[in-house]
Design a protein around this motif. Structure first.
Motif, PDB file in Angstrom:
ATOM      1  N   GLY A 250     -38.493  -1.537 -22.979  1.00 37.49           N
ATOM      2  CA  GLY A 250     -39.725  -2.275 -23.250  1.00 37.49           C
ATOM      3  C   GLY A 250     -40.054  -3.314 -22.208  1.00 37.49           C
ATOM      4  O   GLY A 250     -41.033  -4.066 -22.358  1.00 37.49           O
ATOM      5  N   PHE A 251     -39.244  -3.396 -21.146  1.00 35.84           N
ATOM      6  CA  PHE A 251     -39.439  -4.410 -20.115  1.00 35.84           C
ATOM      7  C   PHE A 251     -39.356  -3.755 -18.737  1.00 35.84           C
ATOM      8  O   PHE A 251     -38.847  -2.647 -18.583  1.00 35.84           O
ATOM      9  CB  PHE A 251     -38.351  -5.493 -20.223  1.00 35.84           C
ATOM     10  CG  PHE A 251     -38.253  -6.152 -21.565  1.00 35.84           C
ATOM     11  CD1 PHE A 251     -38.992  -7.295 -21.840  1.00 35.84           C
ATOM     12  CD2 PHE A 251     -37.438  -5.622 -22.560  1.00 35.84           C
ATOM     13  CE1 PHE A 251     -38.893  -7.914 -23.072  1.00 35.84           C
ATOM     14  CE2 PHE A 251     -37.341  -6.220 -23.795  1.00 35.84           C
ATOM     15  CZ  PHE A 251     -38.073  -7.379 -24.062  1.00 35.84           C
ATOM     16  N   ASN A 252     -39.851  -4.451 -17.757  1.00 34.45           N
ATOM     17  CA  ASN A 252     -39.752  -3.980 -16.377  1.00 34.45           C
ATOM     18  C   ASN A 252     -38.574  -4.707 -15.718  1.00 34.45           C
ATOM     19  O   ASN A 252     -38.734  -5.797 -15.163  1.00 34.45           O
ATOM     20  CB  ASN A 252     -41.055  -4.251 -15.631  1.00 34.45           C
ATOM     21  CG  ASN A 252     -41.012  -3.729 -14.192  1.00 34.45           C
ATOM     22  OD1 ASN A 252     -40.209  -2.850 -13.872  1.00 34.45           O
ATOM     23  ND2 ASN A 252     -41.858  -4.283 -13.341  1.00 34.45           N
ATOM     24  N   LEU A 253     -37.380  -4.092 -15.812  1.00 27.67           N
ATOM     25  CA  LEU A 253     -36.157  -4.769 -15.397  1.00 27.67           C
ATOM     26  C   LEU A 253     -35.411  -3.966 -14.347  1.00 27.67           C
ATOM     27  O   LEU A 253     -35.518  -2.740 -14.282  1.00 27.67           O
ATOM     28  CB  LEU A 253     -35.225  -4.972 -16.600  1.00 27.67           C
ATOM     29  CG  LEU A 253     -35.789  -5.686 -17.829  1.00 27.67           C
ATOM     30  CD1 LEU A 253     -34.737  -5.714 -18.917  1.00 27.67           C
ATOM     31  CD2 LEU A 253     -36.233  -7.102 -17.479  1.00 27.67           C
ATOM     32  N   THR A 254     -34.611  -4.676 -13.547  1.00 26.96           N
ATOM     33  CA  THR A 254     -33.638  -4.051 -12.650  1.00 26.96           C
ATOM     34  C   THR A 254     -32.256  -4.270 -13.232  1.00 26.96           C
ATOM     35  O   THR A 254     -31.825  -5.407 -13.418  1.00 26.96           O
ATOM     36  CB  THR A 254     -33.716  -4.662 -11.235  1.00 26.96           C
ATOM     37  OG1 THR A 254     -35.014  -4.442 -10.690  1.00 26.96           O
ATOM     38  CG2 THR A 254     -32.671  -4.036 -10.329  1.00 26.96           C
ATOM     39  N   LEU A 255     -31.550  -3.161 -13.537  1.00 31.42           N
ATOM     40  CA  LEU A 255     -30.230  -3.253 -14.140  1.00 31.42           C
ATOM     41  C   LEU A 255     -29.147  -2.954 -13.106  1.00 31.42           C
ATOM     42  O   LEU A 255     -29.333  -2.127 -12.212  1.00 31.42           O
ATOM     43  CB  LEU A 255     -30.092  -2.270 -15.301  1.00 31.42           C
ATOM     44  CG  LEU A 255     -31.001  -2.503 -16.508  1.00 31.42           C
ATOM     45  CD1 LEU A 255     -30.659  -1.509 -17.607  1.00 31.42           C
ATOM     46  CD2 LEU A 255     -30.893  -3.923 -17.033  1.00 31.42           C
ATOM     47  N   ALA A 256     -28.016  -3.647 -13.269  1.00 31.77           N
ATOM     48  CA  ALA A 256     -26.844  -3.456 -12.400  1.00 31.77           C
ATOM     49  C   ALA A 256     -25.614  -3.219 -13.258  1.00 31.77           C
ATOM     50  O   ALA A 256     -25.555  -3.617 -14.424  1.00 31.77           O
ATOM     51  CB  ALA A 256     -26.638  -4.675 -11.506  1.00 31.77           C
ATOM     52  N   GLY A 257     -24.615  -2.573 -12.701  1.00 33.77           N
ATOM     53  CA  GLY A 257     -23.359  -2.327 -13.400  1.00 33.77           C
ATOM     54  C   GLY A 257     -22.496  -1.385 -12.568  1.00 33.77           C
ATOM     55  O   GLY A 257     -22.926  -0.919 -11.520  1.00 33.77           O
ATOM     56  N   PRO A 258     -21.303  -1.068 -12.989  1.00 35.57           N
ATOM     57  CA  PRO A 258     -20.599  -1.540 -14.187  1.00 35.57           C
ATOM     58  C   PRO A 258     -19.684  -2.733 -13.946  1.00 35.57           C
ATOM     59  O   PRO A 258     -18.883  -3.082 -14.807  1.00 35.57           O
ATOM     60  CB  PRO A 258     -19.783  -0.312 -14.585  1.00 35.57           C
ATOM     61  CG  PRO A 258     -19.442   0.336 -13.281  1.00 35.57           C
ATOM     62  CD  PRO A 258     -20.625   0.096 -12.372  1.00 35.57           C
ATOM     63  N   ASN A 259     -19.744  -3.336 -12.763  1.00 38.54           N
ATOM     64  CA  ASN A 259     -18.943  -4.526 -12.469  1.00 38.54           C
ATOM     65  C   ASN A 259     -17.449  -4.238 -12.502  1.00 38.54           C
ATOM     66  O   ASN A 259     -16.656  -4.926 -13.136  1.00 38.54           O
ATOM     67  CB  ASN A 259     -19.293  -5.656 -13.456  1.00 38.54           C
ATOM     68  CG  ASN A 259     -18.691  -6.994 -13.083  1.00 38.54           C
ATOM     69  OD1 ASN A 259     -17.698  -7.417 -13.645  1.00 38.54           O
ATOM     70  ND2 ASN A 259     -19.308  -7.667 -12.141  1.00 38.54           N
ATOM     71  N   ILE A 260     -17.025  -3.196 -11.793  1.00 40.89           N
ATOM     72  CA  ILE A 260     -15.597  -2.871 -11.674  1.00 40.89           C
ATOM     73  C   ILE A 260     -14.911  -3.943 -10.836  1.00 40.89           C
ATOM     74  O   ILE A 260     -15.469  -4.440  -9.856  1.00 40.89           O
ATOM     75  CB  ILE A 260     -15.410  -1.488 -11.029  1.00 40.89           C
ATOM     76  CG1 ILE A 260     -16.064  -0.411 -11.889  1.00 40.89           C
ATOM     77  CG2 ILE A 260     -13.936  -1.172 -10.823  1.00 40.89           C
ATOM     78  CD1 ILE A 260     -15.503  -0.296 -13.281  1.00 40.89           C
ATOM     79  N   SER A 261     -13.699  -4.306 -11.227  1.00 43.94           N
ATOM     80  CA  SER A 261     -12.956  -5.330 -10.508  1.00 43.94           C
ATOM     81  C   SER A 261     -11.962  -4.706  -9.546  1.00 43.94           C
ATOM     82  O   SER A 261     -11.225  -3.780  -9.911  1.00 43.94           O
ATOM     83  CB  SER A 261     -12.204  -6.232 -11.491  1.00 43.94           C
ATOM     84  OG  SER A 261     -11.611  -7.325 -10.821  1.00 43.94           O
ATOM     85  N   ASP A 262     -11.967  -5.178  -8.315  1.00 42.48           N
ATOM     86  CA  ASP A 262     -11.042  -4.725  -7.278  1.00 42.48           C
ATOM     87  C   ASP A 262     -11.425  -3.322  -6.795  1.00 42.48           C
ATOM     88  O   ASP A 262     -12.428  -2.755  -7.214  1.00 42.48           O
ATOM     89  CB  ASP A 262      -9.591  -4.763  -7.762  1.00 42.48           C
ATOM     90  CG  ASP A 262      -8.640  -5.267  -6.681  1.00 42.48           C
ATOM     91  OD1 ASP A 262      -8.840  -4.910  -5.514  1.00 42.48           O
ATOM     92  OD2 ASP A 262      -7.716  -6.022  -7.019  1.00 42.48           O
ATOM     93  N   PHE A 263     -10.609  -2.781  -5.903  1.00 40.46           N
ATOM     94  CA  PHE A 263     -10.872  -1.440  -5.371  1.00 40.46           C
ATOM     95  C   PHE A 263     -10.156  -0.415  -6.240  1.00 40.46           C
ATOM     96  O   PHE A 263      -8.969  -0.144  -6.063  1.00 40.46           O
ATOM     97  CB  PHE A 263     -10.403  -1.347  -3.915  1.00 40.46           C
ATOM     98  CG  PHE A 263     -10.582   0.030  -3.325  1.00 40.46           C
ATOM     99  CD1 PHE A 263     -11.849   0.516  -3.050  1.00 40.46           C
ATOM    100  CD2 PHE A 263      -9.485   0.841  -3.057  1.00 40.46           C
ATOM    101  CE1 PHE A 263     -12.013   1.797  -2.510  1.00 40.46           C
ATOM    102  CE2 PHE A 263      -9.643   2.106  -2.517  1.00 40.46           C
ATOM    103  CZ  PHE A 263     -10.920   2.588  -2.251  1.00 40.46           C
ATOM    104  N   GLU A 264     -10.877   0.133  -7.204  1.00 39.83           N
ATOM    105  CA  GLU A 264     -10.345   1.159  -8.088  1.00 39.83           C
ATOM    106  C   GLU A 264     -11.426   2.219  -8.252  1.00 39.83           C
ATOM    107  O   GLU A 264     -12.100   2.297  -9.288  1.00 39.83           O
ATOM    108  CB  GLU A 264      -9.917   0.547  -9.422  1.00 39.83           C
ATOM    109  CG  GLU A 264      -8.770  -0.465  -9.255  1.00 39.83           C
ATOM    110  CD  GLU A 264      -8.267  -1.041 -10.566  1.00 39.83           C
ATOM    111  OE1 GLU A 264      -8.822  -0.684 -11.620  1.00 39.83           O
ATOM    112  OE2 GLU A 264      -7.312  -1.844 -10.523  1.00 39.83           O
ATOM    113  N   PRO A 265     -11.652   3.040  -7.213  1.00 37.75           N
ATOM    114  CA  PRO A 265     -12.798   3.948  -7.178  1.00 37.75           C
ATOM    115  C   PRO A 265     -12.827   4.977  -8.301  1.00 37.75           C
ATOM    116  O   PRO A 265     -13.897   5.480  -8.644  1.00 37.75           O
ATOM    117  CB  PRO A 265     -12.676   4.620  -5.810  1.00 37.75           C
ATOM    118  CG  PRO A 265     -11.244   4.460  -5.405  1.00 37.75           C
ATOM    119  CD  PRO A 265     -10.813   3.164  -5.990  1.00 37.75           C
TER     120      PRO A 265
END
Length: 762
Positions: free
Chosen positions: A193-208
């Motif tokens: 319902g909004f015009n948003l830019t979403l980010a994620g998933p916020n992984i910590s460290d180098f764990e591909p």
């Protein structure tokens, strides 16, 4: 019950059913298993990504940001905004959870939005609520209502909404795979319902594997984020440039070549494959507590690593933005809050609040370095970069004004003469900057572990090529340890007769200083006093008669069996220099090393020299022990218990830095006394062992303890060991046995020497 409430409940029931239909745990785990197999198939393509820089990369004005938080004191808001203005930072990131609404975080958020700053707002439930999202409909409803309220209040103002926090660190965030997917699915539904830019998933460290699995699952339940977020730490390998040995072990380190450049490219590639437009590193720092294990000045090292990390990250072209963080924190902030306590949940997972009082805030050296490098990395183009296996890092940037900036440094403990890269004419036309953006006191001669920024007003036609840099001598193979000591430059010496290093103080002429320290020059100086002249010779001289400083020179000579054994060892001069340099960087005092010289061949058995600063008015632990053994009640104004406690504390501190002296007789521990108390100096350190990786054992501790305690009676030994254990925070088992065996060994040696002397007299 009102129609609106009924409609909302009905809508929520439908939404919950929709989510449940997409997120079925057994299906998710089954697909996760398939994802792992497909991920394994992708690994070879990831490993084929280059760990080197091959292309030009333009860096925008918004590459660098910072994580912010506030306290209950509104004055903290003002201070945060003052720091941001001083840093000229317009991109900020904030953590925002249920407790943030109508609280201090919301107050700060409204302030920074009113100032027109670009905000990335990281939204997540509290730890217990995050775990409950897995199967608790009420928890899911609370999360939905929270998002609805935040999106309603801040859509159109907040630039980016990041969903979730460190889902691969469940002990911090409360998330697991299923609960995070619920959080993401609900967020994407509410965001429609909004015009948003979403980010994620916020992984910590180098764990591909986590990046790959989460993005795949997020895509299946709804869609992937526009911005792929990851906290790309390298702290576990300490130096920003180092290859990561934690992925597959030391054996694979040079096979995988996982340095910061390659790791950033792998993370970015995973995001691009799944449709993410950009890749952000949302949190990066070093903790000064960890750095203090390895260096006397963790603030300086923090500043060095910060600059090295940001330059490499910008040059790689893989990351669209890096948020440094936190802005204010005692342990790892750009600003020290003055409060040494730390939250139970790590700041990387929830930077909830600033501790300490505003009046106690103090910008660190990293703050000043951040201010300089973040300004440097705006509207600039990286045209060439080398992070070479020889330990040399060299990056070339073109400015919008047509000038050129070269960033140059070596890995820790190594150094390189600038003339190995540039001509003297080029160096004379350049201006130099430290990591703080200030000019050095005098033009540098060496590149060290502290980044050096070299500027020219116009682009250079004689740039060193990447091949030029890679084919330079391997600084890591050098057996000399260099330390970027404040006020001193370590200048290497290589003449037909001698190899060595000379420490040149700021304001001194380098060539004249090196010449004054050459062995021929030192031997020509009058001897002030001779301290020892047996197997080795030790004497004092004064190189500059106008200065008050006196130098101690040690001539090392191999005799007897050592003529053979030392043939396979570094010279004692070099060993003294290296050990002294490493001890000082770890905060363990020894007289300041000034120079060493050795021959090109057979360095261990040929005459070699070590020079250090003479410490006036010094006395030894032997003098202290003799005084108390003779029945005196005090010495230099201190009683026996105070002296022994202080000495035991120094030995414990030395061991905590993984340093074993191995010849710690009472005569080899010097000290001075002033108004502040005792200052200790370990001397005769040629046999010392400094372990950079392992925790030392009780047996290793005993090597020093039995020697320093040898002149004490058993009552004093008991007191000394008790004091040592208190300082070290651990029990030393079987210490009496170690001392008994050493007593017996020394007694046997004395008896044998006495017999040999009697035979000679006969």
């Amino acid at each position: 019950m009102s129609k609106t409430v009924v409609d909302n409940k009905a809508a929520n029931t439908v939404a919950a059913a929709t989510i449940a239909s997409k997120i079925v745990p057994w299906k998710i785990w089954a697909r996760a298993g398939l994802d792992v197999l497909s991920c394994l198939a992708e690994i070879p393509s990831w490993l084929r990504l280059s760990h080197e820089i091959h292309h030009r990369n333009r860096i925008g004005s918004d590459f660098v940001g910072v994580n912010i938080a506030t306290s209950s004191d509104p004055a903290c808001d003002d201070k945060v905004l003052d720091y941001l203005q001083d840093l000229s930072i317009r991109q900020v990131r904030m953590d925002y959870s249920y407790c943030s609404q109508q609280g201090d975080a919301q107050r700060l958020l409204n302030r920074v939005l009113a100032e027109g700053l670009e905000v990335m707002l990281d939204l997540f439930p509290p730890k217990e609520e995050a775990a409950a999202l897995r199967d608790d409909e009420q928890a899911q409803q609370r999360w939905r209502e929270f998002l609805q309220q935040v999106f309603t209040d801040y859509a159109g103002q907040v630039s980016i909404f990041e969903i979730g926090s460190t889902p691969n660190r469940g002990k911090w965030s409360g998330f697991d795979g299923i609960s995070y997917l619920h959080a993401w699915q609900i967020a994407t539904e509410v965001a429609q319902g909004f015009n948003l830019t979403l980010a994620g998933p916020n992984i910590s460290d180098f764990e591909p594997l986590y990046n790959f699995a989460y993005l795949k699952a997020m895509k299946r339940v709804d869609s992937v984020p526009v911005i792929h977020s990851d906290n790309l730490f390298v702290e576990r390998v300490v130096q920003p440039e180092a290859y990561d040995h934690r992925v597959a072990g030391n054996w694979a380190t040079r096979k995988l070549n996982l340095n910061l450049i390659k790791k950033a490219r792998i993370i970015a590639e995973i995001g691009h494959q799944e449709g993410c437009e950009k890749t952000y590193c949302t949190y990066k720092c070093w903790t000064r507590k960890r750095l203090s294990r390895w260096t006397l000045d963790p603030e300086q090292k923090n500043a060095d690593y910060l600059v090295r990390y940001l330059i490499i990250a910008a040059a790689s072209g893989a990351l669209d933005r890096v948020y440094w963080g936190p802005l204010i924190c005692n342990r790892d902030g750009l600003v020290d809050c003055g409060d040494s306590s730390y939250p139970y949940v790590d700041n990387v997972s929830f930077y909830k609040e600033v501790r300490g009082q505003v009046a106690d805030f103090k910008p660190t050296k990293a703050y000043t370095a951040f201010k300089y490098v973040s300004t440097l990395l705006r509207h600039i183009t990286c045209v060439q970069g080398v992070s070479a296996d020889n330990g040399i890092n060299h990056f070339i940037f073109e400015t919008e004004q047509g000038g050129e900036v070269h960033a140059l440094w070596c890995l820790d403990r190594s150094a390189l003469a600038l003339t190995d890269i540039y001509s003297k004419a080029q160096l004379q036309s350049a201006s130099f900057r430290t990591v703080y953006g200030t000019a050095p006191v005098q033009p540098p001669h060496m590149a060290t572990e502290q980044p050096l920024l070299i500027e020219w007003p116009q682009q250079q036609s004689l740039r060193p090529s990447t091949d030029d840099i890679r084919t330079l001598d391997d600084t890591l193979s050098s057996t000399v340890v260099y330390h970027a000591h404040p006020g001193l430059q370590s200048v290497s010496v290589n003449t037909p007769q001698w190899l060595g290093v000379v420490a040149v103080a700021d304001g001194q002429d380098a060539e004249a200083t090196v010449e004054a320290y050459m062995p021929a020059s030192m031997l020509a100086k009058p001897e002030i006093s001779v301290l020892r002249d047996t197997r080795n010779r030790l004497w004092n001289i004064q190189l500059d008669e106008q200065a008050e400083e006196i130098q101690t020179v040690k001539l090392n000579r191999a005799k007897g069996i050592k003529k053979f054994t030392y043939r396979f060892m570094p010279s004692k001069g070099k060993r003294h220099w290296n050990n002294a340099t490493e001890m000082l960087r770890r905060g363990i005092n020894t007289p300041q090393p000034l120079a060493f010289f050795e021959r090109h061949s057979n360095a261990g058995i040929e005459d070699n020299y070590y020079v250090c600063r003479f410490v006036p008015n010094a006395f030894s632990a032997r003098d202290v022990f003799h005084a108390f053994n003779s029945g005196e009640q005090s010495y230099k104004g201190l009683d026996k218990e105070a002296f022994y406690t202080e000495i035991a504390g120094f030995v414990a501190k030395m061991h905590s830095c993984n340093i074993i002296h191995r010849d710690l007789s009472s005569g080899n521990l010097m000290m001075t006394k002033d108004e502040q108390g005792l200052i200790f100096y370990a001397i005769d350190i040629g046999r010392a062992v400094i372990d950079k990786s392992k925790v030392i054992t009780n047996m290793q501790r005993g090597i020093d303890l039995k020697r320093i305690c040898y002149k004490l009676n058993w009552v004093d030994r008991e007191f000394f060991i008790t004091a040592y254990q208190r300082h070290a925070g651990k029990e030393i088992k079987y210490w009496k046995s170690m001392l008994w065996s050493y007593d017996a060994k020394q007694g046997f040696k004395k008896t044998l020497k006495a017999k040999l002397k009697r035979k000679k007299r006969v």
